[in-house]
Design a protein around this motif. Structure first.
Motif, PDB file in Angstrom:
ATOM      1  N   PHE A 251       0.827  -1.214   0.000  1.00 36.24           N
ATOM      2  CA  PHE A 251       0.000   0.000   0.000  1.00 36.24           C
ATOM      3  C   PHE A 251       0.862   1.266   0.000  1.00 36.24           C
ATOM      4  N   LYS A 252       2.089   1.138   0.534  1.00 32.63           N
ATOM      5  CA  LYS A 252       2.996   2.281   0.476  1.00 32.63           C
ATOM      6  C   LYS A 252       3.367   2.575  -0.971  1.00 32.63           C
ATOM      7  N   ASP A 253       3.627   1.519  -1.743  1.00 39.33           N
ATOM      8  CA  ASP A 253       3.975   1.702  -3.154  1.00 39.33           C
ATOM      9  C   ASP A 253       2.777   2.156  -3.985  1.00 39.33           C
ATOM     10  N   ASN A 254       1.568   1.855  -3.503  1.00 38.96           N
ATOM     11  CA  ASN A 254       0.360   2.197  -4.258  1.00 38.96           C
ATOM     12  C   ASN A 254      -0.427   3.321  -3.599  1.00 38.96           C
ATOM     13  N   PHE A 255       0.262   4.164  -2.824  1.00 41.21           N
ATOM     14  CA  PHE A 255      -0.453   5.214  -2.092  1.00 41.21           C
ATOM     15  C   PHE A 255      -1.193   6.156  -3.055  1.00 41.21           C
ATOM     16  N   ALA A 256      -0.508   6.596  -4.096  1.00 39.31           N
ATOM     17  CA  ALA A 256      -1.143   7.511  -5.058  1.00 39.31           C
ATOM     18  C   ALA A 256      -2.298   6.817  -5.777  1.00 39.31           C
ATOM     19  N   ASN A 257      -2.092   5.551  -6.137  1.00 41.54           N
ATOM     20  CA  ASN A 257      -3.133   4.765  -6.791  1.00 41.54           C
ATOM     21  C   ASN A 257      -4.358   4.623  -5.882  1.00 41.54           C
ATOM     22  N   LEU A 258      -4.095   4.383  -4.603  1.00 40.75           N
ATOM     23  CA  LEU A 258      -5.177   4.210  -3.631  1.00 40.75           C
ATOM     24  C   LEU A 258      -6.000   5.495  -3.488  1.00 40.75           C
ATOM     25  N   THR A 278     -19.398   1.374 -12.455  1.00 42.14           N
ATOM     26  CA  THR A 278     -18.628   2.224 -13.363  1.00 42.14           C
ATOM     27  C   THR A 278     -17.347   2.702 -12.700  1.00 42.14           C
ATOM     28  N   SER A 279     -17.413   3.009 -11.416  1.00 44.42           N
ATOM     29  CA  SER A 279     -16.250   3.587 -10.742  1.00 44.42           C
ATOM     30  C   SER A 279     -15.060   2.635 -10.760  1.00 44.42           C
ATOM     31  N   ASN A 280     -15.306   1.335 -10.581  1.00 43.84           N
ATOM     32  CA  ASN A 280     -14.153   0.411 -10.536  1.00 43.84           C
ATOM     33  C   ASN A 280     -13.526   0.248 -11.911  1.00 43.84           C
ATOM     34  N   VAL A 281     -14.329   0.365 -12.971  1.00 43.16           N
ATOM     35  CA  VAL A 281     -13.778   0.271 -14.327  1.00 43.16           C
ATOM     36  C   VAL A 281     -12.909   1.488 -14.632  1.00 43.16           C
ATOM     37  N   ILE A 282     -13.415   2.686 -14.291  1.00 42.18           N
ATOM     38  CA  ILE A 282     -12.649   3.906 -14.564  1.00 42.18           C
ATOM     39  C   ILE A 282     -11.395   3.959 -13.707  1.00 42.18           C
ATOM     40  N   ALA A 283     -11.504   3.576 -12.425  1.00 38.66           N
ATOM     41  CA  ALA A 283     -10.328   3.600 -11.550  1.00 38.66           C
ATOM     42  C   ALA A 283      -9.266   2.620 -12.040  1.00 38.66           C
ATOM     43  N   TYR A 284      -9.710   1.450 -12.496  1.00 38.37           N
ATOM     44  CA  TYR A 284      -8.750   0.465 -13.020  1.00 38.37           C
ATOM     45  C   TYR A 284      -8.048   1.010 -14.268  1.00 38.37           C
ATOM     46  N   LYS A 292       3.745   2.772 -14.319  1.00 35.64           N
ATOM     47  CA  LYS A 292       5.038   2.647 -14.985  1.00 35.64           C
ATOM     48  C   LYS A 292       5.174   1.294 -15.677  1.00 35.64           C
ATOM     49  N   HIS A 293       4.297   0.366 -15.324  1.00 32.79           N
ATOM     50  CA  HIS A 293       4.363  -0.972 -15.938  1.00 32.79           C
ATOM     51  C   HIS A 293       2.951  -1.438 -16.314  1.00 32.79           C
ATOM     52  N   PRO A 294       2.307  -0.731 -17.261  1.00 28.55           N
ATOM     53  CA  PRO A 294       0.923  -1.095 -17.640  1.00 28.55           C
ATOM     54  C   PRO A 294       0.811  -2.498 -18.228  1.00 28.55           C
ATOM     55  N   GLU A 295       1.922  -3.009 -18.776  1.00 19.38           N
ATOM     56  CA  GLU A 295       1.856  -4.336 -19.398  1.00 19.38           C
ATOM     57  C   GLU A 295       1.620  -5.455 -18.366  1.00 19.38           C
ATOM     58  N   LYS A 296       1.875  -5.148 -17.091  1.00 25.21           N
ATOM     59  CA  LYS A 296       1.680  -6.170 -16.044  1.00 25.21           C
ATOM     60  C   LYS A 296       0.247  -6.256 -15.554  1.00 25.21           C
ATOM     61  N   PHE A 297      -0.580  -5.253 -15.915  1.00 25.42           N
ATOM     62  CA  PHE A 297      -1.984  -5.306 -15.502  1.00 25.42           C
ATOM     63  C   PHE A 297      -2.671  -6.490 -16.182  1.00 25.42           C
ATOM     64  N   GLY A 298      -3.430  -7.224 -15.400  1.00 23.11           N
ATOM     65  CA  GLY A 298      -4.101  -8.406 -15.930  1.00 23.11           C
ATOM     66  C   GLY A 298      -3.320  -9.676 -15.706  1.00 23.11           C
ATOM     67  N   THR A 299      -2.137  -9.542 -15.118  1.00 19.90           N
ATOM     68  CA  THR A 299      -1.312 -10.737 -14.869  1.00 19.90           C
ATOM     69  C   THR A 299      -1.303 -11.118 -13.389  1.00 19.90           C
ATOM     70  N   GLY A 300      -1.999 -10.305 -12.555  1.00 16.18           N
ATOM     71  CA  GLY A 300      -2.029 -10.622 -11.118  1.00 16.18           C
ATOM     72  C   GLY A 300      -1.128  -9.728 -10.300  1.00 16.18           C
ATOM     73  N   ILE A 301      -1.312  -8.414 -10.385  1.00 13.87           N
ATOM     74  CA  ILE A 301      -0.510  -7.475  -9.600  1.00 13.87           C
ATOM     75  C   ILE A 301      -1.438  -6.727  -8.635  1.00 13.87           C
ATOM     76  N   PRO A 302      -0.910  -6.263  -7.500  1.00 14.68           N
ATOM     77  CA  PRO A 302      -1.767  -5.598  -6.503  1.00 14.68           C
ATOM     78  C   PRO A 302      -2.390  -4.302  -7.006  1.00 14.68           C
ATOM     79  N   ASP A 303      -1.729  -3.598  -7.931  1.00 14.89           N
ATOM     80  CA  ASP A 303      -2.194  -2.278  -8.365  1.00 14.89           C
ATOM     81  C   ASP A 303      -3.645  -2.293  -8.845  1.00 14.89           C
TER      82      ASP A 303
END
Length: 504
Positions: A251-258, A278-284, A292-303
């Motif tokens: 959560f420290k690494d994802n503070f801005a995302n959170l 709708t909110s969860n789709v837009i936030a995702y 910085k690593h959009p290619e990892k989304f969908g592979t099982g990352i906490p972000d």
């Protein structure tokens, strides 16, 4: 600040009455079960519970419903992470990274991150709710009949343009809802409207059988013959307590995302007709596009998990703001909750803070503690919720059906309400099958009489002139806001369409 003090001094003691707190715990448990099992949504859970609140005080009844709502929205992450099936529409994007994480043997970590993100988003949303809602309600006290009429127009425009799907279909839903709300004797002249010679219709359509029929019976019909085999990953049944506590670094690494996802969820929740789906789709999408690593989304990352769950739980607090401050439902569940308020003889809106302030602060408190209870249940009862995923729905659906019938009959002890329940259950099923949303129907049915009454009162005061609608500053401002919401809705639909095309 004053409302926070009131919640502490008035709301918290009301919530911690033994029976009230027990109902809160039962509500959260009920909601998490409905949220976890695919097909049993939070809206269905809240609608089904309303008949049980008949014999409760307003505080106890609304505490139960609030607990179900918070548990229902949160419980959706369980099936999303383990089955790749969102338990509720607000957990759609939780599947994208939650399920791949489970497939890697990290079910406990996925559930823990989703649970923690949910409670953070939910608690922050409640704090903003406590601050903003009384302020908005104070401003709304300046409203007259024409302002309330324009506010109703704003709500109808928001629901039709920002709910998603075809605007024309949403307008059709509003028209149907307004027609249904017109059934019965005219409130001024007493002349029967749309009764077709049926004496039982002269009193109008009761809210409860309509509401339960639309959101419970229609789902039961949908689920008949749709039995699905839930295959829970074997390692998920052995998840350990310590695995549910994610490292602080995540959560420290994802503070801005959170924080960004929380703001998105809260903001979208405030706008009527959009909701957590709708909110969860837009936030995702925002988390992915700014990563910085959009290619990892969908592979099982906490972000992705954090973005989805923080946003959908924050939208609960956001949706509550227009409900209690203006009497406008923000989504399907708040539309049902509005019915829950009215069944207890309470009309949400600015006067609610003047005449039922203790109740409002008790509901705020219930929402805060529902998030805390949800977090505790997620930690200590997660295995029970996981086992509930395998519970055969062929045993569950008959129990729900009988509860619906008993609830409708208990309203006035007459068979006619059961027929109303069945009729709107079939109508809701057919309406959904045709690709129409039920939310505009319910919103128009609930707000239609309010809009009509204020318009007629305003016309009486102005000797039949419509000009005050456009010459009174607040009324004109609300109409301008309606136009702005319409344009914003169209813009968001275009953005969502582009994101779907790009694979988000």
């Amino acid at each position: 600040m004053g409302s926070l003090v009131q919640v502490l001094t008035v709301g918290f003691p009301a919530t911690f009455q033994p029976l009230t707190f027990l109902l809160l715990v039962l509500g959260v448990f009920w909601g998490m079960i409905f949220g976890a099992i695919p097909g049993l949504t939070a809206a269905m859970g809240v609608a089904l519970a309303i008949p049980f609140t008949f014999f409760m005080s307003a505080v106890d009844g609304l505490t139960l419903l609030t607990g179900i709502w918070v548990g229902g929205v949160s419980g959706g992450f369980i099936s999303a992470c383990l089955l790749n099936m969102p338990g509720t529409p607000s957990s759609i994007t939780t599947c994208f990274d939650g399920y791949p994480m489970s497939r890697k043997g990290k079910s406990g970590q996925a559930l823990g991150i989703a649970l923690t993100s949910s409670v953070i988003g939910g608690l922050l949303g409640v704090l903003v709710l406590m601050t903003l809602a009384p302020f908005i309600a104070r401003q709304a006290l300046k409203f007259g009949p024409f302002e309330y009429f324009s506010l109703g127009v704003l709500a109808f425009v928001a629901v039709s343009s920002m709910l998603g799907g075809s605007i024309w279909r949403n307008l059709a839903g509003l028209a149907v809802g307004l027609a249904i709300s017109s059934i019965g004797a005219d409130p001024i002249s007493g002349i029967p409207r749309l009764c077709f010679g049926i004496s039982e219709l002269q009193g109008g359509i009761a809210l409860l059988p309509l509401l339960v029929g639309l959101f419970c019976v229609s789902e039961i019909i949908e689920d008949i013959g749709a039995e699905m085999e839930a295959i829970v990953p074997p390692e998920a049944r052995k998840v350990k307590f310590r695995e549910l506590l994610p490292p602080l670094e995540v959560f420290k690494d994802n503070f801005a995302n959170l924080i960004r996802s929380f703001i998105i969820g809260l903001t979208i929740g405030i706008f009527p007709g959009i909701g957590g789906a709708t909110s969860n789709v837009i936030a995702y999408g925002m988390a992915k596009s700014s990563s910085k690593h959009p290619e990892k989304f969908g592979t099982g990352i906490p972000d992705g998990l954090i973005a989805s769950e923080a946003a959908n739980n924050a939208s609960i607090g956001g949706a509550f703001i227009p409900l209690v401050a203006l009497g406008i439902p923000g989504d399907a569940v708040t539309a049902i909750l509005l019915g829950g308020f009215m069944i207890h003889g309470i009309n949400p809106g600015p006067l609610l803070f003047r005449y039922s302030a203790d109740l409002v602060y008790a509901v705020f408190s219930a929402q805060f503690w529902a998030n805390v209870v949800m977090f505790a249940m997620g930690l200590f009862l997660i295995k029970l919720f996981i086992y509930s995923l395998s519970f055969p729905k062929r045993f569950l659906l008959p129990i729900i059906a009988v509860s619906c019938i008993l609830g409708a009959f208990a309203l006035n002890n007459r068979l006619f309400d059961i027929w109303v329940l069945v009729f709107f259950g079939i109508f809701g099923y057919a309406w959904n099958k045709m690709g129409f949303s039920l939310v505009p129907v319910l919103v128009a049915f609930v707000l239609g009489p309010v809009v009509e009454a204020n318009l007629r009162q305003g016309l009486t005061e102005s000797a039949g002139s419509f000009l005050p609608i456009f010459t009174r500053p607040i009324s004109l401002g609300l109409l301008i806001a309606a136009v702005a919401l319409f344009l914003l809705g169209r813009y968001l639909q275009i953005i969502m369409k582009r994101r779907r095309v790009s694979g988000i």
